[in-house]
Write an enzyme that holds these catalytic residues in place. Sequence first.
Site, short mmCIF file in Angstrom:
data_model
loop_
_atom_site.label_atom_id
_atom_site.label_comp_id
_atom_site.label_asym_id
_atom_site.label_seq_id
_atom_site.Cartn_x
_atom_site.Cartn_y
_atom_site.Cartn_z
CE LYS A 177 -39.96 34.18 10.93
NZ LYS A 177 -39.29 34.55 12.02
CD GLU A 252 -51.08 45.14 14.88
OE1 GLU A 252 -50.24 45.94 14.78
OE2 GLU A 252 -50.92 44.47 15.75
CB CYS A 286 -49.30 46.69 18.07
SG CYS A 286 -50.28 45.49 18.57
CD GLU A 383 -44.50 50.56 16.75
OE1 GLU A 383 -43.73 50.21 15.73
OE2 GLU A 383 -45.60 50.30 16.96
O1 TXE Z 1 -39.59 43.51 13.53
P1 TXE Z 1 -40.08 42.75 11.95
P2 TXE Z 1 -38.37 43.50 14.45
C1 TXE Z 1 -41.89 47.30 15.28
C2 TXE Z 1 -41.51 47.95 16.43
C3 TXE Z 1 -39.81 47.78 16.45
C4 TXE Z 1 -39.54 47.20 15.07
C5 TXE Z 1 -38.68 46.33 14.67
O2 TXE Z 1 -41.13 49.48 16.06
O3 TXE Z 1 -38.93 48.41 17.18
O4 TXE Z 1 -40.86 46.89 14.56
O5 TXE Z 1 -38.91 44.97 15.36
C6 TXE Z 1 -40.27 38.45 10.59
N1 TXE Z 1 -39.96 38.27 5.28
N2 TXE Z 1 -42.74 46.06 15.65
O6 TXE Z 1 -37.29 44.00 13.67
O7 TXE Z 1 -38.72 42.66 11.18
C7 TXE Z 1 -39.57 38.34 11.88
O8 TXE Z 1 -38.70 37.26 11.69
C8 TXE Z 1 -40.68 37.82 6.19
C9 TXE Z 1 -44.05 46.41 15.79
O9 TXE Z 1 -38.64 42.59 15.30
O10 TXE Z 1 -41.10 43.36 11.51
C10 TXE Z 1 -40.62 38.33 12.56
O11 TXE Z 1 -41.20 37.00 12.97
N3 TXE Z 1 -40.73 37.96 7.59
C11 TXE Z 1 -44.96 45.25 15.96
C12 TXE Z 1 -41.57 39.32 12.26
O12 TXE Z 1 -41.41 39.33 10.88
C13 TXE Z 1 -39.69 38.88 8.10
C14 TXE Z 1 -44.31 43.92 16.68
C15 TXE Z 1 -41.49 40.68 12.84
O13 TXE Z 1 -40.37 41.20 12.46
C16 TXE Z 1 -38.73 39.30 7.05
C17 TXE Z 1 -42.83 43.73 16.45
C18 TXE Z 1 -38.93 39.10 5.82
N4 TXE Z 1 -37.97 39.86 4.89
C19 TXE Z 1 -42.15 45.02 15.98
N5 TXE Z 1 -37.99 40.07 7.98
C20 TXE Z 1 -46.43 45.43 16.14
N6 TXE Z 1 -47.24 45.61 15.03
O14 TXE Z 1 -46.91 45.21 17.25
C21 TXE Z 1 -38.56 39.89 9.53
N7 TXE Z 1 -39.46 39.02 9.47
#
Ligand code: TXE
Length: 481
Positions: A177, A252, A286, A383
């Site tokens: 996904k 992660e 990250c 972050e």
């Molecule tokens: O993250 P999400 P977002 C952090 C970074 C950023 C913040 C928000 O600080 O500002 O997260 O980003 C899926 N059940 N990182 O909102 O929500 C979503 O569709 C299952 C750090 O984009 O964590 C996407 O595929 N899945 C990070 C994935 O989760 C769900 C990289 C990441 O989205 C879901 C990105 C649910 N209920 C953001 N809700 C890193 N570690 O590098 C969302 N998703």
Amino acid sequence: MTPWFDPSLLFIDGQWRACASGETLPVVNPSNGEDIARIARGGGADVDAAVKAATAALEGDWGAMTAAERGRILLRLSQLVLDNAEALAQMESADVGKPLTQARGDVTALARYCEFYGGAADKLTGETIPFQQGFTVYTLREPHGVTGHIIPWNYPMQIIGRSIGAALATGNACVLKPAEEACLTALAFADLARQAGLPAGALNVVPGLGAEAGAALTAHPGVRHLSFTGSVATGRRVQIAAAENIVPVTLELGGKSPQIVFGDADLDKALPFLVNAGIQNAGQTCSAGSRILVQRDLHDDLAARMAEEISALTIAPAGEDARVGPLVSARQKAIVEGFLEQARPDQILARAELPEGLPEGGNYVAPVLLGNIGAEHPLAQDEIFGPVQVLIPFEDEEDAVRIANGTKFGLVASVWSADGGRQMRLAKRLKAGQVFLNNYGAAGGVELPFGGVGHSGHGREKGFEALYAFTTLKTVAAHHG
Ligand code: TXE
């Protein structure tokens, strides 16, 4: 940038198909705000179809393959990624706003993951265990079964490579996904995997929203392992969903990683790393080196030198390949700007300038260096996930370790010092999954186990270590007298 496949479709059971609801979502170019394509809004029914296809693949051709055959498919896939490198880089750059050079780097990393895990597939072995007389005992490393992969938008190709590469090498069947902001290269990868000879159902891609397709995948009882990269808040939800079905999960979740600069550091060597670790991918990394801890005597000198570097950074639409492109979305830009509103004017030590003429609808944020901020302040603790770094002075080694370890995260850390003893001491004392001594990031290092402690998550990806994460160990005790 026109994909060679129809991006509004899902890839399930080796075939392109519309999602059950028939609904689509826009793909917005972060450089100018224009819609460039539509993707499917996958949901529960699509995830269910994907899990069924993956289950069937395990019971069919895919499950019957030898490790060497799986490895060969991954090696062919690696070559196909390289053959299509420029198309993939252009696609990623238009989709997530990554400057072209950085997108090309991601393609190279994806190919390298497929190569590494293709080569490793038939090198993973069990062991024999000395036991009582009359027994022969050995272990088997077996795939979990259907694995669920939830991927973010910041390094889609790299994270797909490290996660799907290791899962396929060990014989799992995957349901991927991708993030709603970054689906194009995930779909392209599935098509290249098909061309490489991956049997139908071994890799399925279901684009859609996190709360819909993502949540459905984490809740599906047919999924036997979950790997997730993203925010702490969503990671927590994924872990709760995994607990319901008693499945292992690799998380992660990013960080607030320190780069620690001692008075005896080689500043000329350190400087490009210090800055780049904060602005690469516009800080949406990250493992961004977002906290710079500097020994007090060096503070003003380093602040001045970083300010010089930051004000010289070029900022442009992704296709123009400057050092810094736009952030991935208007939402991410608003998050970063919200953080910056917390900074007083005297806390902004340096700021790059946005050039004239940037497209109106683009999500541009000029890189910033903050300072005069207590180590406990949210700007030094949370972050931010944008091109924002904070400079924090420390007195001595003890103070540096205390500040470095003083957040809830623990993903990576770096130490810049000429003192070998200090390097070794800090490598042990720093709370992180990776420690870099006189470098940062080791150029991504596909071979190097990666993952965090604390709120940065748990489990390890990359390197050989990921092969253990994607397998379960069976002990066989034969009594033969
Ligand atoms: O993250 P999400 P977002 C952090 C970074 C950023 C913040 C928000 O600080 O500002 O997260 O980003 C899926 N059940 N990182 O909102 O929500 C979503 O569709 C299952 C750090 O984009 O964590 C996407 O595929 N899945 C990070 C994935 O989760 C769900 C990289 C990441 O989205 C879901 C990105 C649910 N209920 C953001 N809700 C890193 N570690 O590098 C969302 N998703």
